[in-house]
Design a protein around this motif. Structure first.
Motif, short mmCIF file in Angstrom:
data_model
loop_
_atom_site.label_atom_id
_atom_site.label_comp_id
_atom_site.label_asym_id
_atom_site.label_seq_id
_atom_site.Cartn_x
_atom_site.Cartn_y
_atom_site.Cartn_z
N ALA A 31 18.43 -5.70 -11.80
CA ALA A 31 18.15 -6.92 -11.04
C ALA A 31 18.52 -8.13 -11.91
CB ALA A 31 16.69 -6.97 -10.64
N GLU A 40 10.38 -11.17 -12.20
CA GLU A 40 10.67 -10.23 -11.11
C GLU A 40 9.40 -9.95 -10.32
OE1 GLU A 40 13.20 -7.89 -8.80
OE2 GLU A 40 13.83 -9.07 -10.53
N ARG A 41 8.34 -9.62 -11.01
CA ARG A 41 7.05 -9.32 -10.35
C ARG A 41 6.54 -10.53 -9.58
NH1 ARG A 41 3.63 -8.33 -14.60
NH2 ARG A 41 3.07 -10.51 -14.54
N GLU A 42 6.62 -11.70 -10.20
CA GLU A 42 6.07 -12.90 -9.55
C GLU A 42 6.91 -13.34 -8.36
OE1 GLU A 42 3.04 -13.74 -10.02
OE2 GLU A 42 3.00 -12.20 -11.57
N ARG A 78 8.57 -11.27 -6.44
CA ARG A 78 8.19 -10.31 -5.39
C ARG A 78 6.84 -10.67 -4.78
NH1 ARG A 78 11.57 -6.16 -4.90
NH2 ARG A 78 12.98 -5.74 -6.63
N ALA A 79 5.88 -11.07 -5.61
CA ALA A 79 4.56 -11.46 -5.10
C ALA A 79 4.67 -12.70 -4.22
CB ALA A 79 3.59 -11.71 -6.26
N MET A 136 7.34 -13.63 -2.53
CA MET A 136 7.99 -13.23 -1.28
C MET A 136 7.00 -12.55 -0.35
SD MET A 136 11.82 -12.06 -2.61
CE MET A 136 11.31 -10.40 -2.77
N HIS A 137 6.10 -11.75 -0.91
CA HIS A 137 5.07 -11.09 -0.10
C HIS A 137 4.17 -12.13 0.56
CE1 HIS A 137 2.20 -8.03 1.15
NE2 HIS A 137 1.25 -8.79 0.62
N ARG A 155 6.11 -13.91 3.29
CA ARG A 155 6.26 -13.05 4.47
C ARG A 155 4.96 -13.03 5.28
NH1 ARG A 155 7.43 -8.69 1.89
NH2 ARG A 155 9.62 -9.22 1.66
#
Length: 133
Positions: free
Chosen positions: A7, A78-80, A82-83, A85-86, A89
């Motif tokens: 990524a 990367e983790r943050e 994704r969090a 984006m969650h 959403r």
């Protein structure tokens, strides 16, 4: 060279770690934050012109600078991301659901109404599980 399958945020993080290992790094997070601000200003300047390749390059520089700041602060970008984006959403689904209650879709709404529903969703996310409005 970083593997192509990695990524981009992770690859940027690792590249910056490698540079930092040989001393090519800001001594404190303040330097990295100043670089983020500098890159934001450069994006703002590029928006005013017709040079979309220049603008794209400045956006890349900004993203790279934000990854560097996160590294300096010990945050996994990367983790943050994704969090985030969650959360986005979930909030957007809330907007769609609330509009559907009145038989409408987001395209039948406006930014003011959707922003108010966004704020409502944020409050719901922050409320303790048993206290959702």
């Amino acid at each position: 060279e970083q593997p192509k399958a990695l990524a981009a945020l992770v690859a940027a993080y690792r590249l910056q770690e490698k540079a930092a290992a040989v001393g090519f790094d800001w001594p404190t997070p303040d330097g990295a934050l100043a670089k983020v601000r500098e890159e934001t200003d450069e994006v703002a300047q590029a928006i005013g012109g017709d040079t979309s390749p220049e603008l794209a390059s400045e956006i890349g520089d900004l993203l790279f600078a934000v990854v560097n700041l996160s590294r300096k602060l010990g945050v996994d970008p990367e983790r943050e991301l994704r969090a985030t984006m969650h959360r986005f959403r979930e909030r957007f689904v809330h907007i769609e659901r609330r509009l559907a209650e009145s038989g409408r879709t987001p395209t039948q709404s406006n930014l003011i109404e959707m922003d108010a529903l966004w704020e409502e969703a944020k409050l719901r996310q922050r409320a303790p599980k048993g206290d959702k409005p």
